[in-house]
Write a protein that holds these residues in place. Structure first.
Motif, PDB file in Angstrom:
ATOM      1  N   ASN A   1       9.900   3.933   7.357  1.00 49.89           N
ATOM      2  CA  ASN A   1       8.640   3.650   7.629  1.00 49.89           C
ATOM      3  C   ASN A   1       7.643   2.937   6.865  1.00 49.89           C
ATOM      4  OD1 ASN A   1       7.614   5.769   6.332  1.00 49.89           O
ATOM      5  ND2 ASN A   1       6.960   6.907   8.313  1.00 49.89           N
ATOM      6  N   LYS A   2       8.208   2.895   5.268  1.00 52.63           N
ATOM      7  CA  LYS A   2       7.192   2.277   4.251  1.00 52.63           C
ATOM      8  C   LYS A   2       7.923   0.910   4.067  1.00 52.63           C
ATOM      9  CE  LYS A   2       4.040   5.390   3.307  1.00 52.63           C
ATOM     10  NZ  LYS A   2       4.061   6.094   2.308  1.00 52.63           N
TER      11      LYS A   2
ATOM     12  N   THR B   1      -6.630  -4.245   3.582  1.00 50.82           N
ATOM     13  CA  THR B   1      -7.324  -2.961   3.397  1.00 50.82           C
ATOM     14  C   THR B   1      -8.946  -3.405   3.458  1.00 50.82           C
ATOM     15  OG1 THR B   1      -5.730  -1.924   2.127  1.00 50.82           O
ATOM     16  CG2 THR B   1      -7.959  -1.035   1.720  1.00 50.82           C
TER      17      THR B   1
ATOM     18  N   LYS C   1      -4.358   9.600   4.468  1.00 51.80           N
ATOM     19  CA  LYS C   1      -3.312   8.697   4.105  1.00 51.80           C
ATOM     20  C   LYS C   1      -3.680   7.624   2.974  1.00 51.80           C
ATOM     21  CE  LYS C   1      -0.067  10.032   7.125  1.00 51.80           C
ATOM     22  NZ  LYS C   1       1.287  10.453   6.909  1.00 51.80           N
ATOM     23  N   ASP C   2      -4.556   7.197   3.006  1.00 48.65           N
ATOM     24  CA  ASP C   2      -5.083   5.893   1.982  1.00 48.65           C
ATOM     25  C   ASP C   2      -5.939   6.399   0.867  1.00 48.65           C
ATOM     26  OD1 ASP C   2      -7.201   6.915   3.665  1.00 48.65           O
ATOM     27  OD2 ASP C   2      -8.057   4.831   3.914  1.00 48.65           O
TER      28      ASP C   2
ATOM     29  N   GLU D   1       3.516  14.208   7.597  1.00 50.23           N
ATOM     30  CA  GLU D   1       4.184  13.449   6.292  1.00 50.23           C
ATOM     31  C   GLU D   1       4.909  12.188   6.752  1.00 50.23           C
ATOM     32  OE1 GLU D   1       4.170  16.890   6.618  1.00 50.23           O
ATOM     33  OE2 GLU D   1       2.538  17.057   5.126  1.00 50.23           O
ATOM     34  N   MET D   2       5.856  12.489   7.886  1.00 46.62           N
ATOM     35  CA  MET D   2       6.641  11.275   8.188  1.00 46.62           C
ATOM     36  C   MET D   2       5.983  10.296   9.060  1.00 46.62           C
ATOM     37  SD  MET D   2      10.190  13.638   8.575  1.00 46.62           S
ATOM     38  CE  MET D   2      11.241  11.984   8.405  1.00 46.62           C
ATOM     39  N   VAL D   3       4.901  10.188   9.138  1.00 46.17           N
ATOM     40  CA  VAL D   3       4.011   9.438  10.192  1.00 46.17           C
ATOM     41  C   VAL D   3       3.415   8.271   9.420  1.00 46.17           C
ATOM     42  CG1 VAL D   3       2.634   8.999  12.046  1.00 46.17           C
ATOM     43  CG2 VAL D   3       4.225  11.012  12.346  1.00 46.17           C
ATOM     44  N   ASN D   4       3.736   7.264   9.499  1.00 40.64           N
ATOM     45  CA  ASN D   4       2.968   6.128   8.819  1.00 40.64           C
ATOM     46  C   ASN D   4       2.228   5.109   9.863  1.00 40.64           C
ATOM     47  OD1 ASN D   4       2.019   4.448   6.707  1.00 40.64           O
ATOM     48  ND2 ASN D   4       3.711   3.343   6.403  1.00 40.64           N
TER      49      ASN D   4
ATOM     50  N   ASP E   1      10.942   6.328   2.380  1.00 40.56           N
ATOM     51  CA  ASP E   1      11.022   6.412   3.893  1.00 40.56           C
ATOM     52  C   ASP E   1      11.106   4.948   4.477  1.00 40.56           C
ATOM     53  OD1 ASP E   1      11.121   9.105   3.571  1.00 40.56           O
ATOM     54  OD2 ASP E   1       9.055   9.318   4.427  1.00 40.56           O
TER      55      ASP E   1
ATOM     56  N   LEU F   1       0.714  -1.237  -0.129  1.00 38.97           N
ATOM     57  CA  LEU F   1       0.192  -0.109  -0.223  1.00 38.97           C
ATOM     58  C   LEU F   1       0.855   1.458   0.000  1.00 38.97           C
ATOM     59  CD1 LEU F   1      -2.557  -1.160   2.798  1.00 38.97           C
ATOM     60  CD2 LEU F   1      -2.793  -1.220   0.241  1.00 38.97           C
ATOM     61  N   GLU F   2       0.414   2.242  -0.699  1.00 37.90           N
ATOM     62  CA  GLU F   2       0.953   3.651  -0.702  1.00 37.90           C
ATOM     63  C   GLU F   2       2.348   3.515  -0.681  1.00 37.90           C
ATOM     64  OE1 GLU F   2      -0.709   4.924   3.326  1.00 37.90           O
ATOM     65  OE2 GLU F   2      -2.701   3.997   2.419  1.00 37.90           O
TER      66      GLU F   2
ATOM     67  N   ARG G   1      -6.273   6.056  10.318  1.00 39.07           N
ATOM     68  CA  ARG G   1      -5.033   6.035   9.882  1.00 39.07           C
ATOM     69  C   ARG G   1      -4.459   7.539   9.672  1.00 39.07           C
ATOM     70  NH1 ARG G   1      -3.345   3.566   5.090  1.00 39.07           N
ATOM     71  NH2 ARG G   1      -1.274   3.938   5.604  1.00 39.07           N
TER      72      ARG G   1
ATOM     73  N   ASP H   1      -4.075   5.739  -3.035  1.00 38.73           N
ATOM     74  CA  ASP H   1      -4.250   4.397  -3.352  1.00 38.73           C
ATOM     75  C   ASP H   1      -5.751   3.984  -3.628  1.00 38.73           C
ATOM     76  OD1 ASP H   1      -1.567   3.884  -2.946  1.00 38.73           O
ATOM     77  OD2 ASP H   1      -1.882   1.983  -1.817  1.00 38.73           O
TER      78      ASP H   1
ATOM     79  N   ALA I   1      -5.305   0.040  -3.920  1.00 33.79           N
ATOM     80  CA  ALA I   1      -5.441  -0.578  -2.715  1.00 33.79           C
ATOM     81  C   ALA I   1      -5.954  -2.016  -3.093  1.00 33.79           C
ATOM     82  CB  ALA I   1      -6.627  -0.096  -1.939  1.00 33.79           C
TER      83      ALA I   1
END
Lengths: 756, 756
Positions: A222-223, B230, B11-12, B496-499, A220, A193-194, B480, B15, B21
């Protein structure tokens, strides 16, 4: 200790013997594509172009990727980042990956790969350490063909050497060694995903692979998720190389948007994956009249191959260990990691040590022989005891079982009555006894200190079963079993209820590599930390269930809680404790985070506390040589090991058996050959000869336990050690039998006969 | 607050709009098998035998499983465990799973399933609440056909009723509602190493599924892993039912040793999966002369269907909320979860509340009408303010925005100038305004208290990106995104940096279900706890990098650290902080474990602090009715919601829009029909009618923020609330337009015309 110290059955044994374990090639995913690698036919060349047109037009082919397709940075992130995922500008060794062909089937990929045309202009390759360090050598890496250098300067070796009563100067050489793990390298990269990417595969260092995948495709961290699949052996060979394979597969998966499987055939695994570094060791040892070492000057060279990969740290370990476990006040060691146009070398059980151990344990045998000292006695005289100072001036403050390993191996091998000087041997079939002693720094040491921490995650499930995720991997060495034993005892659970799962980077944070015999010690300690957080919660609920008022009045052992004040009274099973823990809504999970004890190293002098603790061993080999043909048989090897504590004695013995045989292969038959242009000649098990069951000697393991007070239940770590001293023990035994000193491995009949 | 409160993009989203997805049916595994279900054709019967022989002989068929093949316990572990994974002894509803056919292809499975012969002896079914509670009803569940009962006794309702100035007594009925999620139920069960089992699928409650799989196949929980894929919508419908599907697939996977995919067609999903409970609500309300409620006696029945599943807890919530957000000192509520021979009912957005809200908000409208009070004023008069006492005698101590929702909705809908009494309406096209007010307890409350805790795991990666694993799921509601906003601000990272990754039971311990509008509040709080553990480590390294001496002199916001004493000076990016964190070997991961604030409930009196906090809303519907045909259009719905804090206003508005339309379907068109034998008649979207874009009124969302001091940034939770008051608002508007009171949902032209 209900489980630690017991030879409980391996967690993974049944699946493996039944063929139910699933290795990476057993997995597939919807819409999967297959990749194969186009490799350099030349050892050194300028890369002018790659013609992919014909390959691209072949049936089933989805893509042909070269360096221009790398979405991230075209450099494998290890120490120096000099190695590209796909060759760019130059081809630097025979077998280097140049392009990847991606197709609907593996067969289609293979067919198309044959049609990729690499336009390259051959250059003169550098093919050995001696060539690389020759004064007029062509420069293939910086201005000295040297990836890295170290010095150890303790006291004043030059002056001490001048004062020495005897001086011994010898050169030794050691060959490549191929890891020959049962399962070749392989991964499946699966786009998620993503723009996330998951990689499944066989590996030792999922967190290195994590770095590599993020860097290869430029996303990144975290992906990125790396999931280790059941791994059919590593031995160091899956420390660095899976980063290459995984990075490549990820590049292909990102580009195609589909899962990509890249699994090596044996031939390409041998040709392309990292090997043990060939070594050249120049030893100059001064002793007093009794054979006490008073000065040591050592030059140590390793052949790093075309890219630096792990050479800097392999070299560092070898440098620190270069003199062996012997006291000496005046030492000068210089070491060099040399570049050549051959396959990059990396980690292999022992990590730069077996080369120097062969040299050190050979020369001390030569000294003993010349000075007419029992080889065992010269080791007793010089060897480390508590209080000894190492080459880096580290004082061995505890847990030093070297002398006991000598004594117990000697007793078991009947050294006293069996050993005779070579001069006394007669007849066409002669037997000989040889000894070696080894010390080995556990963990990454000061050279890899920043990575020497490890995490685990532990969860008590609702039914009392325990789930542990670890940062070090199981690769056949038995980690899941040993760590389950430690976790069970630390928590008070039964062994059967603890499941330690294979490593997945989503489950625990970066825990560094699974190398350096560090898993039992590091992951064991981190499990104990996690258990120490959870256990009080269990005692708390047990207290209530037992009608006690203070947590400290409750004991919890082997899955049962009871009152300390009434040990024969009510007992509560772990399952009930877990249910109550959930009813109380207490947190059932904990992370354990363990940072290695401190170590230090001064880069100018090489002095410091290089490793936090050392393991020790003594090997005694017995050989029988046919003096007419040079044929010889290793009859028995007695191996006494101090690993602090044998968490699982059967597995310790298994490690000793496996390592000893691997060491015997290194000593007596394994070698990689290249032609004059640097082309590898023996990339198959038909031509790269390994010891088999038939060659296996009697192996006699002895467990010596000098507990380390910071180890989990006293354990240190010793997985690599069994291999390390086998070659010199055999070489010394061959000398003892024949009077022929072999200084270049492998030991072969031709060499015994003096024909080579 | 750099991100909380902003409408950052989901975030999703990309996709999903791009079709990238992947839902469960998009996944496959090597050697996968396909399953389909053989279902009962009868609503109630004795099961004499199942003949699988012909099916087994069909091509591709690997197994036909019945209850005898269940390796574990043949009971779905929800509240009472009365439902089997595969029918045993009795068939209890039309569509009940009887056997599973497992084949190499789905088509082969389907073909064989048609040949399974179920030998069953029909019994007379019970098909409605009224039938089930009739005195001489056949007993299909225990001796009263009742899964559970509750009482709420506050004060003395009988006496107070006698003293009331006015008494209003009415009955209301509400229908089934089908969740109509875009993605039907489906899982893939994958047997793993050492008899472990992983299940991938669409679900709301991975930890319920975890329980179900362990129980179905009888293995320890540390061998079970549930991975949410998903998920294309849940709305409560994937709270209980995936446990059935996953348990069945796991049984098949364990038996065959191969992955098994079990994905429902729409028709079987409608026929077999849980629905909103039909309700029967008997209201008796006493007021004083001004319309102030002085006594309330309510009997609330829900139709649980053939198995209890979640009926006990759905009923509990409905019971607590039965009077609506109105003060009253003397209340008696009795409730009954009734068994019938129809599909088991379970969770659906609102969870037992929309039924009673329809009744409560209708009767208060009837009261206002008879007493000639503005419907808005009667709510102002009776509605909750801070300090009010609920039906369970809980004092609303904070965060009560009900009055503001009334005021702001009224202002926006122009109530004052538009509202006119029904008697004044004339002409063949008439418009009407209707209002409803709602309160809703956030979280599981005292009834599910033992499950009301949640875990997250947060890791700062080496490159500064942040990986969060959560115990609640994303199912389309935007969790999410909202949770990433909370995590980012709590940590000081950029959004942006948080997944925040999809839920996997290996990543976090049992965190209970994703229901009850609890995710933002519970997971948000647990992320804040995890961030509170990690943030000081970042401040610590930032301090050193900024040359400060005290951690408290450092600020970290939106991915940048700086000195508080020199805010315009050096700034250090989060990526550099992360690198330093790793260099310091500080633990980069933390668990967050959050336990819900306390709640209580006395089972005899129903008194206590039922929920820790409540959300509130007011809906005003505007309808236009053709008086000749009864056709009507909902023109506009104004929805003012107090959710404490809108973490992401756009997503709040999205929830309001979706919930409102779903509520409109419930109000005006959705119904499940059965024939006289209990066979469901409309199991397709051609016959089960849903609102479409064309039916969508203008929806006018209003955000009201009465912060809750324990909520993350003040947030409470409100995902279910938008649906709940729509039906009475429309019914009240229809009455206002036409003078026709509809007491049985759905509202249809026939009913407006009095023809039905």
């Amino acid at each position: 200790m209900p489980v630690v110290g017991k030879s409980v059955p391996r967690k993974d044994a049944w699946d493996k013997v039944q063929g139910k374990a699933r290795y990476v090639d057993d997995y597939s995913f919807s819409d999967i594509l297959y990749a194969t690698t186009v490799r350099s036919e030349l050892a050194y060349a300028r890369l002018n172009g790659i013609d992919t047109a014909r390959a691209l037009s072949m049936p089933g082919v989805k893509a042909v990727l070269t360096h221009v397709d790398v979405q991230g940075k075209n450099a494998v992130p290890l120490v120096f980042e000099d190695e590209p995922f796909l060759a760019q500008d130059y081809l630097r060794f025979h077998g280097e990956p140049v392009a990847l062909v991606i197709a609907e089937s593996y067969e289609e990929a293979l067919a198309a790969a044959a049609l990729v045309k690499v336009d390259a202009e051959p250059l003169k390759p550098v093919l050995s350490i001696r060539e690389a360090i020759a004064e007029n050598a062509p420069k293939i890496y910086k201005d000295d063909n040297c990836f890295s250098r170290y010095n150890i300067k303790k006291g004043d070796a030059e002056t001490a050497m001048k004062k020495a009563r005897h001086i011994f100067e010898r050169e030794y050489e050691t060959p490549y060694q191929e890891h020959a793990y049962l399962e070749t390298n392989g991964v499946i990269a699966v786009p998620g995903l993503e723009d996330s990417m998951a990689v499944y595969g066989t590996m030792q260092c999922p967190f290195y692979v994590h770095d590599a995948v993020a860097q290869a495709i430029g996303i990144d961290r975290n992906k990125v998720r790396i999931v280790q699949t059941t791994t059919g052996g590593g031995f160091g060979g899956k420390e660095d190389f899976p980063s290459v394979v995984a990075g490549q597969a990820a590049i292909a998966a990102k580009l195609t948007g589909r899962p990509v499987k890249l699994v090596y055939k044996r031939e390409e695994d041998i040709i392309a994956s990292s090997k043990r570094h060939p070594g050249l060791i120049k030893m100059k040892i001064g002793t007093d009249e009794r054979g006490k070492i008073v000065a040591a000057i050592i030059d140590y060279y390793i052949d790093g191959g075309a890219y630096s990969t792990l050479t800097p740290i392999v070299l560092w370990r070898g440098t620190v260990h270069a003199l062996g476990p012997y006291e000496c006040q005046d030492i000068l060691i210089k070491s060099y990691g040399v570049a050549t146009n051959k396959v990059p070398c990396g980690a292999y059980r022992g990590f730069g040590s077996p080369q120097v151990i062969f040299a050190g344990e050979s020369i001390i045998d030569e000294i003993a022989d010349e000075l007419k000292i029992d080889p065992l006695e010269i080791r007793r005289l010089n060897g480390y005891k508590v209080g000894s100072s190492t080459a880096t001036s580290q004082i061995i403050d505890q847990s030093c079982g070297l002398m006991e390993t000598i004594d117990r191996a000697a007793a078991k091998a009947d050294w006293k009555s069996k050993w005779q000087a070579p001069s006394s041997k007669k007849g066409s079939t002669r037997t000989g006894l040889g000894i070696s002693t080894v010390y080995y720094g556990v963990g990454l040491g000061a050279g890899g200190k920043h990575l020497d921490r490890v995490a685990t995650s532990m969860t008590i499930m609702k039914d009392g079963s325990v789930h542990c995720a670890i940062g070090n991997v199981e690769m056949g060495q038995g980690a899941r079993t040993v760590l389950a034993q430690i976790a069970a005892d630390a928590l008070g659970a039964s062994y059967e209820m603890v499941n330690v799962v294979e490593t997945d980077t989503a489950l625990v944070p970066d825990s560094g590599p699974t190398v350096a015999s560090r898993t039992t010690f590091m992951s064991g300690n981190s499990l104990m930390i996690a258990a120490a957080e959870l256990r009080p919660r269990l005692l708390h609920v047990a207290k209530d269930m037992l009608g006690e008022t203070r947590d400290e009045d409750v004991e919890l052992i082997d899955g049962w809680a009871f009152s300390k004040r009434n040990a024969n009274g009510q007992r509560i099973h772990f399952k009930e404790l877990a249910q109550k823990l959930y009813a109380y809504r207490l947190m059932p999970s904990a992370f354990g985070w363990y940072i290695a004890p401190d170590s230090s190293y001064d880069k100018d002098t090489g002095q410091g506390n290089a490793y936090f603790v050392y393991s020790y061993c003594t090997n005694i080999a017995e050989v029988e040589v046919d003096m007419e043909t040079g044929e010889f048989q290793v009859k028995r090897i007695t191996c006494a090991h101090d690993m602090g504590k044998a968490i699982n004695p059967q597995q310790v013995e298994g490690q000793i058996e496996g390592g000893t045989l691997q060491g015997m292969g290194y000593a007596t038959m394994e070698e990689i050959r290249h032609d004059a242009n640097g082309k590898m000649l023996n990339n198959a098990f038909a031509t790269y000869i390994l010891p088999t069951t038939e060659d296996t000697p009697v192996i006699d393991p002895i467990i010596v336990e000098h507990a380390y007070d910071r180890g989990p239940y006293g354990a240190k770590g010793f997985g690599e050690v069994p291999l390390m001293g086998i070659a010199p023990a055999i070489a010394n035994a061959v000398y003892n039998a024949t009077g022929k000193r072999i200084r270049i491995l492998p030991i072969k009949p031709e060499k015994i006969l003096g024909l080579e």
